[in-house]
Structures are given as C-alpha cells and as structure tokens.
Enzyme design. Structure first.
Site, PDB file in Angstrom:
ATOM      1  N   MET A   1       0.810  -1.216   0.000  1.00 49.62           N
ATOM      2  CA  MET A   1       0.000   0.000   0.000  1.00 49.62           C
ATOM      3  C   MET A   1       0.850   1.275   0.000  1.00 49.62           C
ATOM      4  O   MET A   1       0.594   2.205   0.765  1.00 49.62           O
ATOM      5  CB  MET A   1      -0.954  -0.017   1.197  1.00 49.62           C
TER       6      MET A   1
ATOM      7  N   ILE B   1       5.536   3.586  -5.291  1.00 48.41           N
ATOM      8  CA  ILE B   1       6.936   3.241  -5.551  1.00 48.41           C
ATOM      9  C   ILE B   1       7.599   4.444  -6.231  1.00 48.41           C
ATOM     10  O   ILE B   1       7.044   4.998  -7.189  1.00 48.41           O
ATOM     11  CB  ILE B   1       6.997   1.990  -6.465  1.00 48.41           C
TER      12      ILE B   1
ATOM     13  N   HIS C   1      -3.887  -5.068  -9.639  1.00 45.34           N
ATOM     14  CA  HIS C   1      -4.886  -4.057  -9.269  1.00 45.34           C
ATOM     15  C   HIS C   1      -6.282  -4.652  -9.475  1.00 45.34           C
ATOM     16  O   HIS C   1      -6.550  -5.250 -10.519  1.00 45.34           O
ATOM     17  CB  HIS C   1      -4.701  -2.803 -10.129  1.00 45.34           C
TER      18      HIS C   1
HETATM   19  C1  GRF Z   1      -5.704  -7.237  -3.874  1.00 42.63           C
HETATM   20  O1  GRF Z   1      -7.087  -7.057  -4.040  1.00 42.63           O
HETATM   21  C2  GRF Z   1      -4.927  -6.466  -4.894  1.00 42.63           C
HETATM   22  O2  GRF Z   1      -5.588  -6.317  -6.090  1.00 42.63           O
HETATM   23  C3  GRF Z   1      -4.734  -5.132  -4.238  1.00 42.63           C
HETATM   24  O3  GRF Z   1      -4.541  -5.438  -2.871  1.00 42.63           O
HETATM   25  C4  GRF Z   1      -5.215  -6.658  -2.570  1.00 42.63           C
HETATM   26  C5  GRF Z   1      -4.240  -7.570  -1.860  1.00 42.63           C
HETATM   27  O4  GRF Z   1      -4.870  -8.705  -1.360  1.00 42.63           O
HETATM   28  N1  GRF Z   1      -3.632  -4.418  -4.851  1.00 42.63           N
HETATM   29  P1  GRF Z   1      -4.036  -9.892  -0.735  1.00 42.63           P
HETATM   30  O5  GRF Z   1      -3.228  -9.302   0.434  1.00 42.63           O
HETATM   31  O6  GRF Z   1      -3.155 -10.463  -1.792  1.00 42.63           O
HETATM   32  O7  GRF Z   1      -5.045 -10.866  -0.249  1.00 42.63           O
END
Ligand code: GRF
Length: 217
Positions: A104, A107, A123
């Site tokens: 989160m 970069i 995404h």
């Molecule tokens: C996923 O929905 C991805 O698309 C987003 O963050 C979420 C991560 O989920 N970028 P997880 O930690 O892999 O379960």
C-alpha cells in the site's frame, strides 16, 4: 522493443520478491502455483511494511524468508531511507523481479530505476478504469457491468504502467462491493501467477506503454 530480458536464463526459476501490506492471498496463490508446477519461479523473500501482516505469516508457513522492513519516514510512499532499506533487502535476497501484492505505498524513482520493467502490480479493476483504492466499490457505485483485475508494470504514476494481462468478471445486479471483491480476487489468484510465468518464459516485450506477449517457443 524493451523489457526485461532473461533469454539466457529461462530454464532457471524466476527469482521473485513479493511485497505486501495485507493478508497475502495473492502471495499464497503465487506460492501455490510454484508448488503445483504451473510457475517456474522461486519466491526469494516476502517483505512487508506492516509488522503483523498476514502475508508474512503465510510466507513463514511456506518456508520462505519473511521480513518486516520499516518503510519510515514516509506514510504513503516508499522513498528516502525506507526505500534504501528495501533495496538492500531485495539485493541481499537476489531478487530478479518484484511482485507487489497489496503493497500500500507508491513506488518512487530509486526502486523504479533499480528494477526497470521488473516491478509488477496487481490491481482489482480493469485499468485504466478505477485506479486507486477500493476499486471494487468504485465499480459497484459506477454501475459497470464488467469488472476484473489487471497485472501491470509499475511506473511513476498510480496504477498507470503498461498492462501485461487482465481478467474479467461479470457484475451482477445483486452484487455488493464485498461479493464483487471476492470474485475479482479469484481472478487475481489466476492472473498474477500467469503474468509471472510469462516473465519466466521471457515472453514479455514492452514498447512504450504497450506490452506484447511473444508466442511460446
Ligand atoms: C488485492 O485485491 C490487490 O488487487 C490489491 O490489494 C489486494 C491484496 O490482497 N492491490 P491480498 O493481500 O493479496 O489478499
């Protein structure tokens, strides 16, 4: 035509570092695909900016080096000293490519330059629609009839880099953000290992913002 070239190396497993901040279901899907023989890769490390993130626990259960790496001083980006700490860890573990699986943070240029065309993000939307956060809710609120997920290279923008592959899901009238998110995640778990396998096979070519997939040899 640019892109990461591992032509001399395609028999070797792709050395993937996974970065994430959350529960790690995508990391799990990548580890499972390797275990099942669908993905010629090795997860060299899982790094998280959240000390108690589920993704670290999942990695440890799978016998993979898992480290909390402090991303301070910034809160929403990976820059400065935090970026340096990640670069050192990635080099120490010998990462070839970086898979952002729910990491989160934005970069920034240090990592982008060190791993040019070698950082992938997943995404939960059909980009360029609904970049940013809670894309599944954006999709329900907007009333789209098709949603999905995107695996793309990371560039300096937010969810804006060249698209490697996308998978779609139908949006039903009865969907809530939560039910749609669950179905999108099922597709994410197929898409990320598939995209990494294309890199492992050295089939990904980048021309400007367009990615082309070379035929299988
Ligand atoms: C996923 O929905 C991805 O698309 C987003 O963050 C979420 C991560 O989920 N970028 P997880 O930690 O892999 O379960």
């Amino acid at each position: 035509m640019g892109g990461y070239d591992r032509a001399m190396n395609t028999r070797q497993p792709l050395k993937v570092a996974i970065l994430g901040s959350g529960k790690g279901s995508n990391a799990q899907a990548i580890m499972d695909a390797i275990q099942a023989g669908h993905l010629n890769a090795r997860v060299v490390c899982v790094l998280s900016d959240v000390a108690d993130a589920g993704i670290l626990e999942r990695a440890r259960r799978n016998g993979i080096p898992a480290e909390f790496v402090d991303a301070a001083p910034f809160k929403t980006k990976l820059d400065g000293e935090g970026e340096q700490r990640y670069l050192r860890a990635l080099r120490r573990h010998g990462a070839e490519v970086i898979a952002l699986a729910g990491f989160m943070r934005l970069i920034k240029s240090g990592l982008l330059q060190a791993f040019a065309n070698r950082i992938l993000n997943i995404h939960p939307a059909l980009l360029p629609a609904f970049p940013g956060v809670a894309s599944w809710k954006q999709a329900v609120d907007y009333g789209v009839k098709v949603a999905g997920c995107t695996v793309h290279f990371v560039d300096a923008g937010t969810d804006s880099g060249p698209i490697i592959l996308q998978k779609t899901v139908t949006v039903f009238d009865t969907d809530t953000p939560a039910t749609l998110h669950a179905r999108i995640q099922e597709q994410e778990h197929l898409a990320f290992p598939e995209a990494l396998q294309l890199l492992a096979e050295n089939r990904v070519r980048v021309a400007g913002r367009v990615v082309r997939i070379a035929p299988q040899e």
